[in-house]
Motif scaffolding. Structure first.
Motif, PDB file in Angstrom:
ATOM      1  N   ALA A   1       3.003  18.036 -11.548  1.00  0.00           N
ATOM      2  CA  ALA A   1       3.117  19.420 -11.062  1.00  0.00           C
ATOM      3  C   ALA A   1       4.391  20.065 -11.595  1.00  0.00           C
ATOM      4  O   ALA A   1       4.382  21.259 -11.979  1.00  0.00           O
ATOM      5  N   ALA A   2       5.483  19.337 -11.667  1.00  0.00           N
ATOM      6  CA  ALA A   2       6.733  19.882 -12.194  1.00  0.00           C
ATOM      7  C   ALA A   2       6.573  20.246 -13.670  1.00  0.00           C
ATOM      8  O   ALA A   2       7.041  21.309 -14.114  1.00  0.00           O
ATOM      9  N   HIS A   3       5.908  19.396 -14.458  1.00  0.00           N
ATOM     10  CA  HIS A   3       5.669  19.711 -15.871  1.00  0.00           C
ATOM     11  C   HIS A   3       4.747  20.916 -16.025  1.00  0.00           C
ATOM     12  O   HIS A   3       4.955  21.759 -16.909  1.00  0.00           O
ATOM     13  N   LEU A   4       3.744  21.002 -15.157  1.00  0.00           N
ATOM     14  CA  LEU A   4       2.818  22.128 -15.204  1.00  0.00           C
ATOM     15  C   LEU A   4       3.553  23.422 -14.878  1.00  0.00           C
ATOM     16  O   LEU A   4       3.387  24.439 -15.590  1.00  0.00           O
ATOM     17  N   LEU A   5       4.368  23.428 -13.844  1.00  0.00           N
ATOM     18  CA  LEU A   5       5.117  24.630 -13.482  1.00  0.00           C
ATOM     19  C   LEU A   5       6.136  24.995 -14.550  1.00  0.00           C
ATOM     20  O   LEU A   5       6.375  26.175 -14.822  1.00  0.00           O
ATOM     21  N   ALA A   6       6.726  24.000 -15.168  1.00  0.00           N
ATOM     22  CA  ALA A   6       7.706  24.283 -16.220  1.00  0.00           C
ATOM     23  C   ALA A   6       7.033  24.846 -17.463  1.00  0.00           C
ATOM     24  O   ALA A   6       7.632  25.620 -18.214  1.00  0.00           O
ATOM     25  N   SER A   7       5.785  24.487 -17.667  1.00  0.00           N
ATOM     26  CA  SER A   7       5.104  24.973 -18.872  1.00  0.00           C
ATOM     27  C   SER A   7       4.506  26.372 -18.706  1.00  0.00           C
ATOM     28  O   SER A   7       4.111  26.995 -19.688  1.00  0.00           O
TER      29      SER A   7
ATOM     30  N   LEU B   1       0.835  -1.197   0.000  1.00  0.00           N
ATOM     31  CA  LEU B   1       0.000   0.000   0.000  1.00  0.00           C
ATOM     32  C   LEU B   1       0.872   1.249   0.000  1.00  0.00           C
ATOM     33  O   LEU B   1       0.615   2.198  -0.753  1.00  0.00           O
ATOM     34  N   SER B   2       1.915   1.252   0.827  1.00  0.00           N
ATOM     35  CA  SER B   2       2.827   2.396   0.886  1.00  0.00           C
ATOM     36  C   SER B   2       3.524   2.610  -0.456  1.00  0.00           C
ATOM     37  O   SER B   2       3.669   3.757  -0.913  1.00  0.00           O
TER      38      SER B   2
ATOM     39  N   GLU C   1       1.936   6.967  -6.680  1.00  0.00           N
ATOM     40  CA  GLU C   1       0.959   7.992  -7.056  1.00  0.00           C
ATOM     41  C   GLU C   1       1.482   9.386  -6.741  1.00  0.00           C
ATOM     42  O   GLU C   1       1.308  10.321  -7.540  1.00  0.00           O
ATOM     43  N   LEU C   2       2.103   9.557  -5.569  1.00  0.00           N
ATOM     44  CA  LEU C   2       2.647  10.863  -5.199  1.00  0.00           C
ATOM     45  C   LEU C   2       3.767  11.294  -6.154  1.00  0.00           C
ATOM     46  O   LEU C   2       3.858  12.477  -6.522  1.00  0.00           O
ATOM     47  N   LEU C   3       4.612  10.361  -6.550  1.00  0.00           N
ATOM     48  CA  LEU C   3       5.660  10.698  -7.514  1.00  0.00           C
ATOM     49  C   LEU C   3       5.074  11.119  -8.854  1.00  0.00           C
ATOM     50  O   LEU C   3       5.552  12.067  -9.487  1.00  0.00           O
ATOM     51  N   GLU C   4       4.029  10.442  -9.285  1.00  0.00           N
ATOM     52  CA  GLU C   4       3.387  10.807 -10.546  1.00  0.00           C
ATOM     53  C   GLU C   4       2.766  12.201 -10.445  1.00  0.00           C
ATOM     54  O   GLU C   4       2.868  13.007 -11.372  1.00  0.00           O
TER      55      GLU C   4
END
Length: 130
Positions: A101-107, A86-87, A93-96
């Motif tokens: 979020a990183a791609h969104l901020l970069a764009s 489960l962990s 999921e958190l990494l995805e």
């Protein structure tokens, strides 16, 4: 007969009767069996059997304890493994989400000028496309 001749002491026959030799042989056999440990008193046999039965009962109780302990450890391991899976899935999921979020901020477009804390922001200004 040999018996009669032995008792009477007839010539050519040993002077010991079969009855006397048989009794002496039987006594010697019993003495040898006792000394070698093959012939023991009934009380000794009872004590040995009682000791063996007690050790077997102790062994059976110990086996039951170890079986219960093994089952407890197995259940704990299975619970731990379920938690670990489960962990791992939550971490994936958190990494995805962090990659998204990183791609969104970069764009997002970068501002041409630097904004400071006390600066006024023009709400009409639109950033130029990249």
């Amino acid at each position: 007969m040999i018996w009669a001749n032995a008792v009477e002491g007839a010539p050519g026959v040993m002077g010991i009767s079969l009855l006397q030799g048989g009794a002496a042989g039987l006594v010697m056999l019993i003495v040898v069996l006792v000394l070698r440990g093959a012939l023991v008193p009934r009380s000794t046999v009872r004590d040995v059997r009682a000791d063996r039965d007690a050790r077997l009962a102790d062994r059976d109780a110990r086996i039951k304890e170890l079986t219960a302990e093994r089952d407890t450890w197995r259940a704990a391991y299975e619970t731990s493994e379920a938690g670990r899976h489960l962990s791992q899935s939550q971490t994936g999921e958190l990494l995805e989400l962090s990659r998204t979020a990183a791609h969104l901020l970069a764009s997002l477009p970068r501002p041409d000028r630097e904004v400071t804390a006390g600066a006024t922001v023009d709400s009409e200004a639109v950033a130029s496309p990249p």
